[in-house]
Each structure stands twice: as structure tokens, then as C-alpha cells.
Design a protein around this motif. Structure first.
Motif: not given
Length: 567
Positions: A217-241
């Protein structure tokens, strides 16, 4: 008469011969004797002294065992437990803690803590030290005048407190969750078809009456929020690359405390060497991204991988443009960008996890929360008859984040109680001039005064306040109702974070800001609304013990859970 040879080379050789003849037993005996002598001397120095109650006194230094290191080992291991035990043994609101050859005045009285944090004669040190020791800054603090650097960082807190920024955050988070909350687990059996956060949390699918996913659960919640907040803050291109960016961030986070207090790459400390390697990679990525943003901002093609950066958040854009105006190179400003990103991500992911697990561990509380948030966070699913397809569509989320914040006092109180129980930040200050602290009558029946000298270093431990039984009845229990009051006239319930509001500092001001509050409550509401979570072992879901780290706590052990949709 033969003359004695006292040349430097002969003396050095004699010293080497002496050291070579020293056995490990002798070395250990010297070390033990040094520690015992240090404890005896520091204990004598910390004895209670007579004071004139009308005059400010100086603080007593808490006894310690290790020369130069002082309380360092215990502080790095569990700073909350150390300071709580010293508070009880010293029985004073201000006492000295010895760390790496320096005495830090530790203030544990709430009224005095507020005085230090609001005083014009104290300057924050935690960000400067974190930038240099944790985030590898080599020039940002050195190249900028201290006042200018503080002004830049204050701009971050100012922006996050603006209503327009809060509205933009609510809109963006709502869109992200409506698009991705149903994909927290996808029931895909092949890793190729899984989302990145599923692969990182070892999701597996088992067939029961209906498909059920098992995950950490912790890894799932942390990773899910991390990916989505990174996309929100840095943009989709950042997370993809840079898909490995978050993994390195988690490694850096695990080693934050030893790095903050000056651990070196060569020290035999578990995990620290991996922390340095992860930081190097993170700074390299941030430097690349800063160069790409500078080119994009000037209308120059930054390359096909990072061509579209328009979806970056205004917070990150504004900060990058500010550093460019100051003529800082991408490498020089990388630590500043990384520190802001870490400050938001680590806090949001951990506090969301703890809030979720507390709600699901109490079936009565879970029922109340779902009833309260139901009008503003709904999970629905169209039937096969309605869609006309031979398979079921994923659930859909309807979310009104602003009404959720305004109309759900119990839900919001759960968040505040989680902050109190599972975060224990520390504020560091350096005094620019002498400061006199007076204990309020609310904190003690006998008012005491202390004089802190110019240049002194001060520690303000928020976790000690959070666990103070005089402020919070049964402080070890999870009780969100302690943050709720009922209006005597209207009978309306109101929720307030005042009991912890002054004691929730991060690197960039209060952790309880518009950004993190909306993010944590938005992610929590979507998961509570859309998913049922049970222990994979079949036993009752229990809140795991936590491991004291910087800021929000890390669970000592992850939870294996079963998950299925609520609809």
C-alpha cells in the motif's frame, strides 16, 4: 657525548611505531574512558544552578557521552524520542543539545517556540543547510546575498497562499484524479500493461468472486501520487523522459537526516553512499531540464524529447525564471529546484498514506467519512447495458474539491490529526542578536526567563509539541475530534488547525499550505471513494508503526493489502 636525533622525520616514525604497537584492546579502553569522562564532565556542567527568578537565566547543557559528536547518534536515529526524553530529564523549557562540536539551544515551550519563530532577530538556517548538505548546492547560497535568497524562498510561500494559485491547483488536481484515480490498480496481469505505479508497488491480480489486486500500500500510494504530482508540477514531458527520477528521490529521502547533519560519502553509514549517488543523478536531470526550459522560454527548440513544456505549473515556471534573472546557471540552480520539489512530494505522499490507513483501519470512521464526502466525491460505473459493450467500463470519479474542503469537517480533521501524529519537522534558527524568552502562564505555573546570546543556534522541535500531553489528551491516540468545535449558537461544526499550525514548518514555510492541503485531501478522497482496502492476511487492517525521519514519518514496514473497486 652522543647527540639525540630529534628531527621531524624521527618523531613521525616514533609515532607510527607507537600506533602500530597499540592493540585494539588498548584503543577500545581509551575510547570507553573518553566517553565515561565526557559523560561525567558534561553531567557536572548540567547540574541545576540557583537563579534569581526576576532575571533571565542561561540554559543547561544536557549530558552526553561522545566527545565532539555529543547527542549526534541519538539525534540522527530518533530526534523526537531523544528530545522528549531530554525534556523530561532536564525539566526545563530551554536546554542545550550538543551536536558536532556545537551547542544548540532547544526550545520546547510552545509560547517560547512561537517567539523564536516570529522574532526578527532570528534567521532560518534549515534551508541553507539542506541545500548544501542534502541537495548538493555548491553555489546557490554562496552566490546570492542571504537576504536576496530569503526573499526568493519567501516568494514560494507567498505564491502558494494566493487564492488564484489555490483555484488553479484545485482545477488541475481534480482533472488529474478524474482521469487517473480509477487506474490506481488496473487489474492487468502483464507488467507491460500495468501503470508505472503498479509495477513499482508489485501489484498482482487474484481471482475471487471478482478480480482483486494485492499490492504494497505505501509503495502504491507514494508512487501513484508521485507520478501524478510530478506531471502536475513539471509537465508530462518530464515524467516521460525521466522515469527513474522518483526512485532516486525516494532514495534521497531515506537518507535525508544523515546527509543533513553532514554525513560524507566515505562514511560506513548504511545507505548513505546510495543517497549521494541518487542525488548526483537527480541534479544532473534537473540541470538538463533547466537548460531545456531556458531554451523553450526563449522560443528556441529544446529538442524533441522536451519540446512541449507549456503544461508545467506556474510555481515551477516562476521559480525557474527568477533564477534565470539572477543569472544562475542550470547546474547552480538545480539544487534550489530539487529542494522545492522534494519538500512538496515527500510530505504529500506520506501524509496521504497515513490518512488513508487511519481511515480504513477504523470501520466506523470509514463509514462516517464516506457519508460526509459522498456528495462531493462520488464513484460511479456505467453498466454493460448502458454502454452497450460486453465488458465493464472502469469506475468514474466525480470530484468537487472546493466544496469538499469547505463542507467536510471530520474529513479535514482526519488530515490535521495525521499531521500531528506522523510528522515532526524541526526548525533551525540562528540569532542575529540577543533574545530573551519568557514562558507564558499557559505553559507553566512558574514563569521562567532565558537569555539566548547573539550567534546562538536554536532548535525548535515540532514533534515534541505534537506529543505533549498538556496540549493533547492521550497524544498517542488517533482522535480527529480534537480539531473540531461546535458553535454554541448555530450548532455548526468547525474544524481548525490552530493547535498545530505554528508547528508544521518545512523547507519553504508551512507544510499546511493551499497546495499540499488540496493535494492530500483530493488524493485521499478519491481513494476512499473509489476503493475498498483490506489486509491481505485476512486480519483486521492495522496502522503500522512509523520510523522517525525528517518531516513526515516513513512506515517501518509496508502493508500488503487487497483492493477492489467500491462500485
Amino acid at each position: 657525548m652522543e647527540r639525540h636525533n630529534t628531527s621531524p622525520s624521527r618523531l613521525i616514525q616514533s609515532a607510527r611505531d607507537g600506533l602500530s604497537e597499540m592493540t585494539w584492546t588498548t584503543f577500545f579502553a581509551i575510547l570507553v574512558f573518553s566517553c565515561i569522562a565526557t559523560r561525567v564532565i558534561s553531567g557536572l556542567q548540567s547540574r541545576q544552578r540557583e537563579y534569581d527568578p526576576k532575571e533571565p537565566r542561561t540554559s543547561r547543557l544536557a549530558p552526553y557521552w561522545f566527545p565532539w559528536i555529543g547527542h549526534g547518534f541519538q539525534f540522527v536515529w530518533n530526534h523526537v524520542g531523544l528530545l522528549e526524553s531530554l525534556q523530561q530529564s532536564m525539566n526545563e523549557p530551554v536546554f542545550g543539545v550538543y551536536l558536532r562540536g556545537e551547542t544548540h539551544e532547544t526550545v520546547v515551550s510552545p509560547s517560547m517556540m512561537k517567539t523564536v519563530m516570529s522574532s526578527d532577530v532570528s534567521s532560518a538556517r534549515v534551508l541553507d543547510q539542506a541545500l548544501q548538505n542534502v541537495f548538493g548546492d555548491c553555489s546557490l547560497v554562496r552566490n546570492l546575498h542571504r537576504n536576496r535568497n530569503r526573499e526568493i524562498n519567501d516568494d514560494v510561500a507567498k505564491l502558494m497562499s494566493e487564492d488564484s494559485f489555490a483555484n488553479d491547483v484545485s482545477t488541475t488536481i481534480t482533472k488529474l484524479l478524474q482521469r487517473n484515480a480509477s487506474s490506481l490498480v488496473t487489474f492487468s496481469r502483464s507488467p507491460v500493461d500495468m501503470t508505472p505505479w503498479e509495477r513499482e508497488s508489485h501489484v498482482t491480480v487474484s481471482e475471487e468472486d471478482q478480480p482483486v489486486c494485492e499490492a504494497n500500500l505505501f509503495e502504491l500510494v507514494r508512487s501513484f501520487i508521485g507520478h501524478n504530482l510530478t506531471t502536475m508540477m513539471m509537465g508530462e514531458a518530464f515524467m516521460e523522459n525521466f522515469p527513474m527520477f522518483l526512485g532516486d528521490l525516494w532514495t534521497l529521502d531515506r537518507n535525508f537526516v544523515p546527509l543533513f547533519f553532514g554525513a560524507r560519502r566515505w562514511m560506513p553509514t548504511p545507505g548513505v553512499s546510495s543517497g549521494f549517488a541518487a542525488r548526483d543523478r537527480l541534479l544532473h536531470i534537473m540541470s538538463i531540464f533547466c537548460r531545456a526550459f531556458s531554451a523553450w522560454d526563449d522560443g528556441i527548440d529544446p529538442g524533441i524529447e522536451l519540446r512541449d513544456l507549456d503544461d508545467m505549473s506556474e510555481l515551477v515556471k516562476q521559480r525557474m525564471r527568477t533564477f534565470r534573472k539572477l543569472e544562475l546557471s542550470p547546474r547552480a540552480s538545480a539544487a534550489g529546484h530539487l529542494s522545492l520539489y522534494w519538500d512538496i512530494i515527500e510530505h504529500t505522499t506520506k501524509i496521504t498514506f497515513w490518512t488513508i490507513i487511519h481511515i480504513f483501519a477504523d470501520s466506523a470512521l470509514l463509514k462516517e467519512i464516506r457519508t460526509e464526502i459522498g456528495p462531493y466525491a462520488k464513484s460511479t460505473r456505467l453498466s454493460r447495458k448502458e454502454t452497450g459493450f460486453p465488458f465493464e467500463e472502469p469506475p468514474r470519479l466525480s470530484l468537487d474539491l472546493e466544496k469538499l474542503l469547505d463542507s467536510c469537517p471530520l474529513f479535514k480533521a482526519c488530515y490535521y490529526e495525521t499531521l500531528r501524529l506522523h510528522s515532526a519537522g524541526i526548525s533551525f534558527r540562528k540569532l542575529d542578536s540577543d533574545l530573551t524568552l519568557v514562558e507564558s502562564t499557559e505553559d507553566a505555573t512558574e514563569t521562567r526567563m532565558y537569555k539566548l546570546s547573539k550567534g546562538g543556534k536554536v532548535i525548535i522541535p515540532h514533534g515534541v509539541h505534537h506529543s505533549d500531553s498538556q496540549r493533547f489528551s492521550n497524544p498517542d491516540q488517533y482522535d480527529p475530534l480534537r480539531f473540531i468545535t461546535t458553535d454554541a449558537t448555530s450548532g455548526a461544526k468547525r474544524v481548525s488547525a490552530d493547535p498545530i499550525a505554528p508547528f508544521a514548518d518545512g523547507l519553504y514555510g508551512s507544510k499546511n499550505n493551499n497546495f499540499t492541503e488540496r493535494a492530500i485531501l483530493g488524493f485521499t478522497a478519491s481513494i476512499v471513494s473509489m476503493w475498498d482496502i483490506q489486509s491481505a492476511s485476512g486480519e483486521e487492517l492495522a496502522v503500522p508503526p512509523h520510523k522517525t525521519t525528517w518531516g513526515a514519518f516513513h512506515p517501518a514496514k509496508d502493508l500488503k493489502v487487497k483492493m477492489k473497486p467500491t462500485v
